[in-house]
Design a protein around this motif. Structure first.
Motif, PDB file in Angstrom:
ATOM      1  N   ASN A  67      52.076  16.987  28.821  1.00  0.00           N
ATOM      2  CA  ASN A  67      53.210  16.495  29.619  1.00  0.00           C
ATOM      3  C   ASN A  67      54.032  17.613  30.249  1.00  0.00           C
ATOM      4  O   ASN A  67      55.201  17.431  30.558  1.00  0.00           O
ATOM      5  CB  ASN A  67      54.111  15.574  28.798  1.00  0.00           C
ATOM      6  N   ARG A 111      58.997  13.477  28.575  1.00  0.00           N
ATOM      7  CA  ARG A 111      58.654  12.508  27.531  1.00  0.00           C
ATOM      8  C   ARG A 111      59.151  11.121  27.933  1.00  0.00           C
ATOM      9  O   ARG A 111      60.161  10.988  28.602  1.00  0.00           O
ATOM     10  CB  ARG A 111      59.275  12.881  26.194  1.00  0.00           C
ATOM     11  N   ARG A 115      58.108   9.606  23.186  1.00  0.00           N
ATOM     12  CA  ARG A 115      56.673   9.714  22.923  1.00  0.00           C
ATOM     13  C   ARG A 115      56.023  10.522  24.013  1.00  0.00           C
ATOM     14  O   ARG A 115      56.527  10.605  25.122  1.00  0.00           O
ATOM     15  CB  ARG A 115      56.030   8.319  22.904  1.00  0.00           C
ATOM     16  N   ILE A 116      54.871  11.055  23.713  1.00  0.00           N
ATOM     17  CA  ILE A 116      54.095  11.749  24.740  1.00  0.00           C
ATOM     18  C   ILE A 116      53.535  10.714  25.691  1.00  0.00           C
ATOM     19  O   ILE A 116      53.043   9.677  25.263  1.00  0.00           O
ATOM     20  CB  ILE A 116      52.975  12.578  24.108  1.00  0.00           C
TER      21      ILE A 116
END
Length: 117
Positions: A67, A111, A115-116
């Motif tokens: 990310n 993010r 969460r990714i």
């Protein structure tokens, strides 16, 4: 869903849609007349986008598998093709001007709800 920049702890979007199926990726933003501030579309998997048949410009953020921002396009007008960004695994489409307004840069980490993506 909320999209945040972990690097500088800023909110990028408070209304996020995920395009992670063939149909959602195919349609993308084509059925929209504009994007409002605070909106984002996350497309995954994705290494390149187009704005054919769109009615408005967008900012495009390419993310790798961690990310991390690996490429940025500001104000991509309708009827254009982005380059293929080989290290990209996802793309975030944002209202034009968002990249500059929020100071997004290569290397920043994003993010989604902690969460990714």
């Amino acid at each position: 869903m909320e999209l945040i920049n972990v690097t500088n702890q800023t909110q990028i979007a408070s209304r996020v849609q995920i395009a992670d199926t063939f149909w959602r990726r195919l349609v993308g933003l084509l059925d929209r007349e504009k994007m409002a501030p605070g909106e984002a579309l996350v497309i995954r998997p994705c290494q390149g986008v187009h704005t054919c048949f769109m009615r408005f410009p967008i900012d495009v953020v390419f993310l790798d598998d961690t990310n991390r921002i690996v490429h940025l396009i500001t104000g991509m007008p309708p009827w254009r093709f982005s380059p293929v960004v080989r290290e990209a695994r996802a793309v975030v489409e944002l209202p034009a001007g968002t990249i500059e307004q929020l100071g997004l840069r290569k290397g920043h980490v994003l993010r989604l709800l902690g969460r990714i993506i």
